[in-house]
Design a protein around this motif. Structure first.
Motif, PDB file in Angstrom:
ATOM      1  N   LEU A  82       0.836  -1.209   0.000  1.00 35.10           N
ATOM      2  CA  LEU A  82       0.000   0.000   0.000  1.00 35.10           C
ATOM      3  C   LEU A  82       0.867   1.255   0.000  1.00 35.10           C
ATOM      4  O   LEU A  82       0.591   2.220  -0.730  1.00 35.10           O
ATOM      5  CB  LEU A  82      -0.918  -0.017   1.218  1.00 35.10           C
ATOM      6  N   ALA A  83       1.933   1.234   0.794  1.00 30.98           N
ATOM      7  CA  ALA A  83       2.854   2.374   0.820  1.00 30.98           C
ATOM      8  C   ALA A  83       3.521   2.568  -0.537  1.00 30.98           C
ATOM      9  O   ALA A  83       3.708   3.703  -1.003  1.00 30.98           O
ATOM     10  CB  ALA A  83       3.909   2.174   1.903  1.00 30.98           C
ATOM     11  N   GLY A  84       3.888   1.476  -1.193  1.00 28.26           N
ATOM     12  CA  GLY A  84       4.507   1.581  -2.510  1.00 28.26           C
ATOM     13  C   GLY A  84       3.562   2.149  -3.552  1.00 28.26           C
ATOM     14  O   GLY A  84       3.952   2.992  -4.373  1.00 28.26           O
ATOM     15  N   LEU A  85       2.313   1.691  -3.517  1.00 29.27           N
ATOM     16  CA  LEU A  85       1.317   2.215  -4.459  1.00 29.27           C
ATOM     17  C   LEU A  85       1.108   3.716  -4.253  1.00 29.27           C
ATOM     18  O   LEU A  85       1.057   4.486  -5.212  1.00 29.27           O
ATOM     19  CB  LEU A  85       0.015   1.449  -4.267  1.00 29.27           C
ATOM     20  N   LEU A  86       1.013   4.131  -3.002  1.00 28.13           N
ATOM     21  CA  LEU A  86       0.831   5.561  -2.712  1.00 28.13           C
ATOM     22  C   LEU A  86       2.069   6.371  -3.089  1.00 28.13           C
ATOM     23  O   LEU A  86       1.961   7.550  -3.456  1.00 28.13           O
ATOM     24  CB  LEU A  86       0.506   5.758  -1.236  1.00 28.13           C
ATOM     25  N   THR A  87       3.237   5.741  -2.998  1.00 28.01           N
ATOM     26  CA  THR A  87       4.461   6.424  -3.418  1.00 28.01           C
ATOM     27  C   THR A  87       4.425   6.750  -4.907  1.00 28.01           C
ATOM     28  O   THR A  87       4.763   7.862  -5.332  1.00 28.01           O
ATOM     29  CB  THR A  87       5.694   5.567  -3.097  1.00 28.01           C
ATOM     30  N   SER A  88       4.007   5.772  -5.723  1.00 26.55           N
ATOM     31  CA  SER A  88       3.887   6.022  -7.163  1.00 26.55           C
ATOM     32  C   SER A  88       2.838   7.086  -7.450  1.00 26.55           C
ATOM     33  O   SER A  88       3.016   7.926  -8.333  1.00 26.55           O
ATOM     34  CB  SER A  88       3.533   4.725  -7.897  1.00 26.55           C
ATOM     35  N   ALA A  89       1.730   7.059  -6.686  1.00 26.89           N
ATOM     36  CA  ALA A  89       0.691   8.069  -6.875  1.00 26.89           C
ATOM     37  C   ALA A  89       1.209   9.457  -6.514  1.00 26.89           C
ATOM     38  O   ALA A  89       0.892  10.446  -7.180  1.00 26.89           O
ATOM     39  CB  ALA A  89      -0.529   7.726  -6.022  1.00 26.89           C
ATOM     40  N   GLN A  90       2.020   9.524  -5.462  1.00 29.03           N
ATOM     41  CA  GLN A  90       2.565  10.809  -5.033  1.00 29.03           C
ATOM     42  C   GLN A  90       3.577  11.355  -6.032  1.00 29.03           C
ATOM     43  O   GLN A  90       3.604  12.552  -6.322  1.00 29.03           O
ATOM     44  CB  GLN A  90       3.196  10.658  -3.654  1.00 29.03           C
ATOM     45  N   LEU A  91       4.430  10.476  -6.564  1.00 28.05           N
ATOM     46  CA  LEU A  91       5.459  10.904  -7.506  1.00 28.05           C
ATOM     47  C   LEU A  91       4.933  11.055  -8.930  1.00 28.05           C
ATOM     48  O   LEU A  91       5.593  11.664  -9.776  1.00 28.05           O
ATOM     49  CB  LEU A  91       6.622   9.901  -7.515  1.00 28.05           C
ATOM     50  N   ALA A  92       3.770  10.440  -9.203  1.00 30.43           N
ATOM     51  CA  ALA A  92       3.161  10.440 -10.540  1.00 30.43           C
ATOM     52  C   ALA A  92       3.966   9.631 -11.543  1.00 30.43           C
ATOM     53  O   ALA A  92       3.743   9.724 -12.753  1.00 30.43           O
ATOM     54  CB  ALA A  92       2.957  11.867 -11.060  1.00 30.43           C
ATOM     55  N   VAL A  93       4.901   8.822 -11.056  1.00 31.72           N
ATOM     56  CA  VAL A  93       5.675   7.907 -11.898  1.00 31.72           C
ATOM     57  C   VAL A  93       5.973   6.647 -11.088  1.00 31.72           C
ATOM     58  O   VAL A  93       5.933   6.658  -9.861  1.00 31.72           O
ATOM     59  CB  VAL A  93       7.018   8.518 -12.373  1.00 31.72           C
ATOM     60  N   GLY A  94       6.257   5.567 -11.815  1.00 30.49           N
ATOM     61  CA  GLY A  94       6.761   4.363 -11.167  1.00 30.49           C
ATOM     62  C   GLY A  94       8.276   4.406 -11.183  1.00 30.49           C
ATOM     63  O   GLY A  94       8.901   4.207 -12.223  1.00 30.49           O
ATOM     64  N   ASP A  95       8.893   4.680 -10.040  1.00 30.09           N
ATOM     65  CA  ASP A  95      10.342   4.849  -9.956  1.00 30.09           C
ATOM     66  C   ASP A  95      10.968   3.586  -9.374  1.00 30.09           C
ATOM     67  O   ASP A  95      10.654   3.198  -8.242  1.00 30.09           O
ATOM     68  CB  ASP A  95      10.663   6.054  -9.073  1.00 30.09           C
ATOM     69  N   PRO A  96      11.859   2.911 -10.103  1.00 24.20           N
ATOM     70  CA  PRO A  96      12.441   1.660  -9.600  1.00 24.20           C
ATOM     71  C   PRO A  96      13.448   1.844  -8.476  1.00 24.20           C
ATOM     72  O   PRO A  96      13.949   0.858  -7.935  1.00 24.20           O
ATOM     73  CB  PRO A  96      13.125   1.081 -10.847  1.00 24.20           C
ATOM     74  N   THR A  97      13.747   3.077  -8.089  1.00 20.64           N
ATOM     75  CA  THR A  97      14.782   3.307  -7.077  1.00 20.64           C
ATOM     76  C   THR A  97      14.210   3.714  -5.716  1.00 20.64           C
ATOM     77  O   THR A  97      14.981   3.891  -4.766  1.00 20.64           O
ATOM     78  CB  THR A  97      15.745   4.413  -7.544  1.00 20.64           C
ATOM     79  N   VAL A  98      12.883   3.867  -5.586  1.00 18.62           N
ATOM     80  CA  VAL A  98      12.358   4.496  -4.375  1.00 18.62           C
ATOM     81  C   VAL A  98      12.314   3.574  -3.157  1.00 18.62           C
ATOM     82  O   VAL A  98      12.396   4.039  -2.020  1.00 18.62           O
ATOM     83  CB  VAL A  98      10.935   5.047  -4.622  1.00 18.62           C
ATOM     84  N   GLY A  99      12.165   2.282  -3.349  1.00 18.05           N
ATOM     85  CA  GLY A  99      11.879   1.404  -2.227  1.00 18.05           C
ATOM     86  C   GLY A  99      12.925   1.304  -1.130  1.00 18.05           C
ATOM     87  O   GLY A  99      12.614   1.509   0.054  1.00 18.05           O
ATOM     88  N   PRO A 100      14.182   0.977  -1.463  1.00 11.66           N
ATOM     89  CA  PRO A 100      15.178   0.756  -0.411  1.00 11.66           C
ATOM     90  C   PRO A 100      15.364   1.916   0.551  1.00 11.66           C
ATOM     91  O   PRO A 100      15.763   1.706   1.701  1.00 11.66           O
ATOM     92  CB  PRO A 100      16.464   0.494  -1.219  1.00 11.66           C
ATOM     93  N   GLY A 101      15.061   3.128   0.130  1.00 13.19           N
ATOM     94  CA  GLY A 101      15.227   4.285   0.999  1.00 13.19           C
ATOM     95  C   GLY A 101      14.306   4.281   2.208  1.00 13.19           C
ATOM     96  O   GLY A 101      14.539   5.034   3.163  1.00 13.19           O
ATOM     97  N   TYR A 102      13.268   3.447   2.197  1.00  7.82           N
ATOM     98  CA  TYR A 102      12.344   3.389   3.325  1.00  7.82           C
ATOM     99  C   TYR A 102      12.838   2.479   4.450  1.00  7.82           C
ATOM    100  O   TYR A 102      12.320   2.552   5.566  1.00  7.82           O
ATOM    101  CB  TYR A 102      10.972   2.887   2.860  1.00  7.82           C
ATOM    102  N   LEU A 103      13.786   1.612   4.151  1.00 13.00           N
ATOM    103  CA  LEU A 103      14.178   0.594   5.127  1.00 13.00           C
ATOM    104  C   LEU A 103      14.735   1.199   6.407  1.00 13.00           C
ATOM    105  O   LEU A 103      14.265   0.882   7.516  1.00 13.00           O
ATOM    106  CB  LEU A 103      15.209  -0.354   4.498  1.00 13.00           C
ATOM    107  N   LEU A 104      15.726   2.065   6.292  1.00 13.66           N
ATOM    108  CA  LEU A 104      16.397   2.605   7.474  1.00 13.66           C
ATOM    109  C   LEU A 104      15.471   3.465   8.335  1.00 13.66           C
ATOM    110  O   LEU A 104      15.370   3.225   9.551  1.00 13.66           O
ATOM    111  CB  LEU A 104      17.646   3.385   7.058  1.00 13.66           C
ATOM    112  N   PRO A 105      14.773   4.460   7.768  1.00 14.61           N
ATOM    113  CA  PRO A 105      13.889   5.259   8.632  1.00 14.61           C
ATOM    114  C   PRO A 105      12.760   4.453   9.250  1.00 14.61           C
ATOM    115  O   PRO A 105      12.334   4.740  10.380  1.00 14.61           O
ATOM    116  CB  PRO A 105      13.353   6.351   7.690  1.00 14.61           C
ATOM    117  N   ALA A 106      12.266   3.437   8.550  1.00 18.79           N
ATOM    118  CA  ALA A 106      11.185   2.617   9.111  1.00 18.79           C
ATOM    119  C   ALA A 106      11.665   1.849  10.335  1.00 18.79           C
ATOM    120  O   ALA A 106      10.979   1.792  11.370  1.00 18.79           O
ATOM    121  CB  ALA A 106      10.646   1.654   8.054  1.00 18.79           C
TER     122      ALA A 106
END
Length: 344
Positions: A237-261
């Motif tokens: 769900l977070a990934g889907l909302l990320t694409s909606a927020q960026l208005a693109v499907g970015d293959p680099t966005v996911g790993p950046g969530y690991l550390l802050p989470a």
């Protein structure tokens, strides 16, 4: 008896209130207040603007969703190091379904969530059936997902996403973007399940001592698998909302969530419940980290500050959570020794 009870209760209430408001129990709230005052005085022209706070809350909502996701397996004693790539996978899959197959928003949402559940189920099976340690199983799954993301996207952003999909992240209700309300709704459901249901007690029992929980009749394998499935669904769900927020499907966005989470989940475990992973502690911790990072950015800090800030926060959070568990065990041993002392 009634007089004794009436005499004890008023004396106990101030102690409970002091414990509830102590720095050890709600340190994140005090840190938040300190950071707010600091940046309000340092960069008031930008930090105190409504636009900055709306943007901060909207971005923090996605990180908070991922923190809520990892809180569930952590409560069950399991690490999910693939959660960042699960977010990235969902971001690409949702954009791929919309752009390549021209699906509408609802089928895309359903299929993306099912993909997240499936990924969590595979990770759970590797842990409970193949007996692979959760660190190794989820780390390997992370690498597999990175390869799938690169294959689906071709290493390129997926563009031309429909406006109806983007509205999931850009539209507002009562002045707050939809992701904030979605995060609060998901957090409320997860909090209720963990804190108010037998299922939640089984999760915490499994995380506390898996052998003892198994002997007590808890189906620990099922708990672990379902915790990872739930984590995968929320991360999707977070990934889907990320694409909606960026208005693109970015293959680099996911790993950046690991550390802050994980920083938020560990810091959150020191809040409200004294060493127990919990939803609202993680959400408050995300907000504290976001305020710190945003304030430093507005003050002109270098671009590497977020990584440094989140890394230091993770180390401090883990150290504090370990200290609190040790302190609780020491206090419990001391109480047992006092009970065993002969009375004169």
């Amino acid at each position: 008896m009634t007089d004794l009870a009436m005499g004890v209760a008023p004396a106990a209430q101030p102690r409970r209130l002091r414990a509830a408001l102590s720095f050890r129990n709600v340190s994140a709230l005090y840190i938040f207040a300190f950071l707010f005052v600091l940046f309000a005085l340092w960069v008031p022209d930008t930090f105190l603007t409504a636009g900055v706070w709306r943007s901060l809350l909207a971005n923090s909502a996605l990180t908070a969703l991922v923190a809520i996701a990892v809180t569930i397996p952590l409560a069950a004693g399991t690490f999910n190091l693939a959660v960042g790539t699960e977010v990235g996978m969902a971001a690409i899959v949702s954009a791929w379904l919309l752009e390549s197959f021209h699906l509408s928003v609802v089928p895309t949402l359903v299929l993306t969530l099912l993909a997240g559940c499936a990924i969590g189920g595979v990770s759970g099976a590797l842990i409970v059936r193949a007996r692979i340690d959760s660190f190794i199983a989820t780390l390997g799954m992370s690498s597999v997902l990175l390869a799938l993301v690169a294959w689906i996207s071709g290493g390129q952003q997926i563009l031309n996403l429909p406006g109806s999909f983007q509205s999931l992240a850009t539209n507002e209700l009562l002045g707050l973007a939809y992701p904030v309300w979605i995060m609060l709704a998901v957090g409320l459901v997860v909090w209720y399940v963990l804190q108010r249901t037998p299922t939640g007690r089984r999760v915490y029992a499994t995380g506390g001592n898996v052998s003892a929980a198994r002997l007590a009749g808890v189906r620990t394998s099922r708990v672990i698998v379902l915790s990872l499935v739930s984590c995968g669904a929320i991360a999707a769900l977070a990934g889907l909302l990320t694409s909606a927020q960026l208005a693109v499907g970015d293959p680099t966005v996911g790993p950046g969530y690991l550390l802050p989470a994980y920083a938020a989940a560990f810091l959150g475990s020191t809040q409200f419940h004294g060493g127990r992973y919990n939803v609202w502690g993680a959400v408050i911790a995300v907000l504290v980290l976001a305020v710190g990072v945003k304030g430093l950015q507005l003050a002109g800090a270098p671009v590497w500050i977020p990584d440094l800030f989140n890394g230091v926060a993770l180390l401090l959070a883990v150290g504090l959570s370990k200290y609190q568990r040790t302190a609780r065990r020491s206090a419990a041993v001391a109480r047992l020794l006092r009970r065993g002392e002969p009375r004169s």
